[in-house]
Design an enzyme around this catalytic site. Structure first.
Site, PDB file in Angstrom:
ATOM      1  N   GLU A 157       0.897  -1.370  -0.067  1.00 63.92           N
ATOM      2  CA  GLU A 157      -0.048  -0.032  -0.075  1.00 63.92           C
ATOM      3  C   GLU A 157       0.941   1.392   0.101  1.00 63.92           C
ATOM      4  OE1 GLU A 157      -3.987  -1.406   2.009  1.00 63.92           O
ATOM      5  OE2 GLU A 157      -2.663  -0.624   3.501  1.00 63.92           O
ATOM      6  N   ASP A 191      -8.486  -8.569   4.391  1.00 65.61           N
ATOM      7  CA  ASP A 191      -8.169  -7.763   5.192  1.00 65.61           C
ATOM      8  C   ASP A 191      -9.273  -7.536   6.359  1.00 65.61           C
ATOM      9  OD1 ASP A 191      -7.059  -5.200   6.407  1.00 65.61           O
ATOM     10  OD2 ASP A 191      -7.948  -3.930   4.751  1.00 65.61           O
ATOM     11  N   GLU A 199     -13.161  -1.650  12.215  1.00 64.02           N
ATOM     12  CA  GLU A 199     -12.823  -1.166  10.893  1.00 64.02           C
ATOM     13  C   GLU A 199     -14.079  -1.606  10.044  1.00 64.02           C
ATOM     14  OE1 GLU A 199      -9.124  -1.758   8.952  1.00 64.02           O
ATOM     15  OE2 GLU A 199      -9.870  -0.560   7.087  1.00 64.02           O
TER      16      GLU A 199
END
Lengths: 719, 719
Positions: free
Chosen positions: B310, B384, B412
């Site tokens: 990333e 993820d 998240e």
């Protein structure tokens, strides 16, 4: 709304807790510790054998709860809450409208001049009962009177012969939050924004209520939720619902919500091609937007606008005047009683010969052109909240326009989150300043409260220092500045000493051995910072952008009037900004008596010397020192004053709980470091021009100039 | 350091206060309310007639204070702290080294296998005294035993025949804070970062100590202070001093500090031209940097690294392998016993055929090439932190390398700050998963604790959900996930039920009428979120960037494997990601027994159906429903489950303080709204492919698909 009523009990649980709880500062000045003096305690207990609060509006409910919780704490026993007098003596609170008892006291003649927010406190006898009376024309008056009475007990004042009336001198007493929608706070040093926008409108944090209550306790009646560097999004439906939820939470405390209006909002969120204030489509858009806002917030206070300043859009983009811009918004909110607070903190994209002159030059010609519901919001000084500035020359210069004061409570230039700076002396210095607009006695305060020119509309704003830090304000002593702003906004005739004493008594203890030295420390604290940062009228010497620490070397790689060298103008010949007739002549914006006194370096108050004069390094000051030596002595004096504060505080350990004692002690230690940093950096830097030695007997700088210039603090809060 | 010792008393004042104080959640599970059962209370009081804690190290001082405060609260009376036994019964705590009494009990044989962190709890008789003994080999063992004993009392367990030994199954139990230096927190939903970097190292917030204490109470022994998306500045001198101040504050609680190392730091802060891990200058720079860090933090734990992922720099920039990168850092910290935790969450700049395969493909070939002090930190699943993922195929696939688990505690993808999701069932699902690496019984847990391959080095990380919110974690129930992570890190064999019950007893009440229904609500809560967001193996359908709310329509305007359509692959024929041999064949990364079972849609666990298979909308499921109906039912079931949680919670009012009751109630109301939002948006969106009706009897979507696609939440926290 049901949710909010549930929350009332929670609020009081949150705010009030036993003394054994850690003193983390959350309770502010509303601690209500048990009265220590036994005879006073006895008197109070007798006087408050029972408590009767008339009415049942949300505001009355707050007053009732406040008395119950406050007296329970102060008297150290459960107070009897009654609905009618059954004992020999009682506290009664209400209005002639909601209470036959209050009406029967025939207070109308004294009450009616007190308006919507005033109140009476009265000790009287009625049908063989000894009464302490809190009377107002309105519920909010009763709530304000309640806080006053509780303050009297907190500060151990006698209450047996109360006979006072009180009402605010200024109509709108408003906090300005420079809070962004991402919860960062511009120039915020106490954590992040209280407003958790993401969870609004559904979740009402009890802290919102604690905030409103604290404001009510000092008479603050308005709050601008968002940053003057505005985001148009706050005017969209989702955010208006969120703002409305806050307004609902604040309403019982008499706290009105205001919003910042981004001038280009019609384009950014309205899809229009222009934001021209004379364009009919734009005017209709703002009209409709105002109506939408009032649907969500029926008592919406109005708009605060920063336009044509520091990159914010404004009427100048369309070759319109500030008056044309402000009036458009004023027309949109007028029908519902809203106001527009239009900031005078403007300067153009081009660097002027003297930024200090610009607001006056732009606004004075517009005097008389503004709608009745427009206030021009003027910072205390013409530059930007410096530790010391002469009062803004606009005060007294626009007789046909209500000018409101903008003070900064957050300590952007006064040590930010960690320095002890009690700001009442600074506010008072400006408020008490003579404008001579109508001869002697024409103080800035009289301009602001409207009495000088007979304006009905009056207002005062303080840029908030409040954040998510548990103690609200980072430094425990910074709470005093929130307190001070409210107290002075209500009554600007209060002295710095009185306010400090009140605040210390309520926040710490009534012990004289504590109050006297700590009060003196507070009273000197702002001057200490002036001395170690910008003595003798120096200004704008701080670090770039974050404004943390010294940066006298900041030069014109940037826009000139954002640099330090623009302001200090040091060279081999001397230092200072000539604003007399031989220089920028900004002095000409003041009344003749001031011009006369200030134009001569021998008669100007020495604290403004270098604000108005460029003088040689060897200029002989009244003190007998040459300017260089005098300036250096001031820088050193500032550091010495901080050390004196440390000495005083270290002796206060017996009087303060361990947690706050240590917290303040640590912060003073940090302040001492920062004071030395400022002193050394400035003295060493100016020495490169003066080429003169630091006077004998003063300690050596801790580091070299290169060291200080190499420091580069990162992630400083508040940008 | 003197400052810190002063603070110890403050800490306990802050943390412990009378029950009458508002239940704002600050005290977490360490509330120590008085035992309500009278006979139990009597037993406890008798057993703890006096308390003797041997030794006087900072850690022992913490244990002593914890017992004093804890027992004072639990027993409702002042406990007698003694230095030798004077009563008939006593609690004694210490090590054979610091206590003759403990040494005289001859516990060595049982103690020695317990290592540096283990402890014994023992009820015994010694010279006619009834003793409850907390014994450890070390002070930190004694502290952990102290918390265990207090937990037994908090949960009303009998203590008259205690005879247990305990030690952690995993060596390094670490929180990962994704905290940035500006105090924002990536994927943080509980306010801002606890670390007030600006005021460090001078000001030690008491909250740092409360944080360390809470971690010690559940056995967490390490904390990575900074974000894996790392800022090299944290490795510069000013920040190392700040980190050292935190390390000093944490040390008495056995909590070690780790830092994230930005791979390009030698260039960014070191002035080098390269960060090539084989370059001698670079290696020397890291060596020197590590020495510098150890000067500031003698017990520094080591580095956590996100590299080549990333946008983060890494060894691939120099055509080096992850092993070469990790080993360079490992060499730098090896001499001082530091470790390197190298994340396996990597994927290249080019979009792969299946992102799920990438970590395995990159890391498996490197097995055996890492230094002994390197751990590979592997997320629980290959994508993820989705609400449900099959275990990461790397577990079991790198026998020569210690693999550590990375769980996400912050929610998240699980409702962020406002949804109730108890995560123990999710963690357990992964830990208990069979890898079949060495046949049946080769669970992921055994890979992580090192027992499967006999690794000495073992670790587990949890991405923190802690912030400045007063209750630490935004949702009161999110505290349970911090608690769970600590408890499972210590002992992964604990059941979700046991942990929930412990936590509820300590955090709320021991009343069965509360615990039973609320425990069942907790146990179902994560499945509810799976159902209303990503049922049947769907994944990665959330809103762009902030990941808040649904975004199944996010398409390949962006990098394909950051979109939703890449993962759900819905079309007119069906839905799901074919990861069998006919598709990406990611399934081939698992052991043959898993391949066999998962390759067939009839035998694969239905919760992974669409993770591995693309199936027609009319595919007939085991339930008898066609896939479309079955999927829609799941979405609706998720909402129903939330409503059931509301129903249960509303009945709990008698058992919970008003503040927390209302807080949770409000958050459940928000969750219901968000659940409907997710359900409607996903069902309506997928309906555009399936062209099939919502099954009869289900409520209508609240809004249209266009409405949901038009929502654009702004300033969502945690980006």
């Amino acid at each position: 709304m049901k949710k909010r009523i549930y929350s009332l009990t929670l609020l009081f649980i949150t705010f009030i807790f036993p003394a054994s709880y850690a003193e983390d500062g959350y309770r502010l000045w509303l601690r209500y510790e048990k009265v220590e003096n036994p005879s006073l305690l006895k008197n109070y207990r007798e006087a408050f054998s029972e408590v009767i609060v008339f009415g049942n509006s949300p505001t009355v409910t707050m007053a009732k709860e406040e008395l119950r919780i406050g007296l329970n704490g102060l008297l150290g026993e459960q107070v009897l809450m009654s609905t009618s007098t059954t004992k020999e003596s009682a506290l009664v609170a209400g209005t002639p409208l909601n209470s036959e008892l209050i009406a029967s006291l025939n207070l109308d003649k004294r009450l009616s001049p007190l308006g919507d927010e005033g109140y009476m406190l009265l000790s009287t006898k009625n049908k063989d009962k000894n009464l302490i009376v809190i009377a107002g024309n309105t519920d909010i008056g009763v709530l304000y009177g309640t806080f006053h009475l509780l303050r009297l007990i907190q500060t151990n004042e006698p209450i047996h012969s109360l006979n006072l009336v009180n009402k605010p001198k200024i109509q709108h007493r408003i906090l300005n939050h420079w809070d962004n929608l991402d919860r960062t706070v511009e120039r915020g040093y106490a954590g992040f924004s209280l407003w958790d926008w993401h969870k609004l409108p559904d979740y009402i944090d009890t802290r919102y209520l604690d905030y409103a209550r604290a404001n009510a306790s000092i008479g603050i009646n308005g709050t601008v939720l968002t940053n003057v560097n505005a985001n148009a999004l706050v005017l969209t439906e989702p955010y208006l619902k969120k703002a409305a939820a806050l307004a609902d939470a604040f309403r019982p405390y008499g706290l009105k919500v205001y919003l910042t209006a981004r001038f280009s909002a019609p384009m950014e969120i309205g899809g229009l091609k222009t934001a021209d204030p004379l364009d009919p489509g734009v005017r209709a858009w703002w009209q409709a937007k105002a109506e939408e806002i009032y649907n969500y917030i029926p008592d919406f206070g109005g708009f605060l606008v920063k336009a044509d300043s520091e990159g914010q859009p404004g009427p100048h983009n369309y070759k319109r005047t500030h008056a044309e811009g402000a009036n458009m918004l004023a027309d949109a909110v007028a029908a519902k009683g809203g106001v527009v607070m239009w900031r005078a903190f403007v300067y153009s994209h081009e660097t002027p010969d003297d930024r200090a002159k610009q607001a006056y030059n732009e606004f004075k010609p517009l005097d008389g052109q503004f709608r009745d519901n427009v206030l021009i919001q003027v910072k205390n000084g013409a530059i930007d909240f410096q530790p010391r500035e002469p009062f803004h020359p606009l005060f007294g210069a626009m007789p046909e326009t209500p000018l409101m004061m903008e003070f900064q409570i957050t300590q952007e230039y006064l040590g930010q989150g960690t320095n002890l700076a009690y700001l009442a002396p600074m506010y008072k210095e400006t408020l008490d300043a003579e404008t001579y607009a109508k001869g002697k006695g024409s103080t800035v305060a009289k301009v602001v409260d409207g009495s000088l020119e007979g304006h009905q509309l009056s207002a005062i704003a303080g840029v908030s220092n409040i954040g998510t830090d548990r103690n609200w304000t980072s430094h425990h002593f910074a709470q005093s500045n929130w307190y001070t702003f409210g107290r002075l906004a209500w009554d600007h005739s209060l002295s710095s000493e009185t306010i400090a004493e009140e605040w210390l008594s309520m926040t710490f203890t009534n012990e004289r051995e504590f109050i006297d030295p700590v009060k003196s420390m507070m009273l000197d604290s702002r001057e200490a910072i002036v001395n170690f940062t910008t003595p003798l009228g120096l200004h704008h010497l701080m670090g770039w952008s974050h404004h943390y620490g010294p940066g006298p070397w900041i030069d014109n790689k940037h826009r000139a009037d954002w640099t330090s060298v623009y302001y200090h103008r040091a060279d081999s010949a001397g230092i200072g900004f000539d604003r007399t007739a031989t220089g920028s002549n900004a002095l000409a914006q003041y009344s003749p008596p001031i011009q006369e006194k200030f134009s001569n370096p021998k008669t100007i108050p020495q604290e403004f010397l270098l604000w108005f004069h460029h003088l040689p390094w060897d200029y002989r000051m009244a003190s007998g020192n040459i300017l260089w030596d005098g300036m250096v002595y001031k820088y050193y004096e500032g550091v010495d004053q901080v050390r004196e504060m440390q000495r005083i505080w270290n002796q206060m350990e017996p009087f303060v709980d361990a947690e706050r004692f240590e917290h303040v002690q640590t912060f003073l230690m940090i302040q001492e470091k920062e004071a030395v940093w400022w002193r050394d950096a400035c003295v060493l830097y100016f020495q490169t021009f003066s080429k003169r030695p630091i006077p004998a007997g003063l300690e050596e700088p801790r580091h070299s100039l290169e060291y200080y210039m190499g420091l580069n603090p990162r992630y400083v809060p508040g940008i």
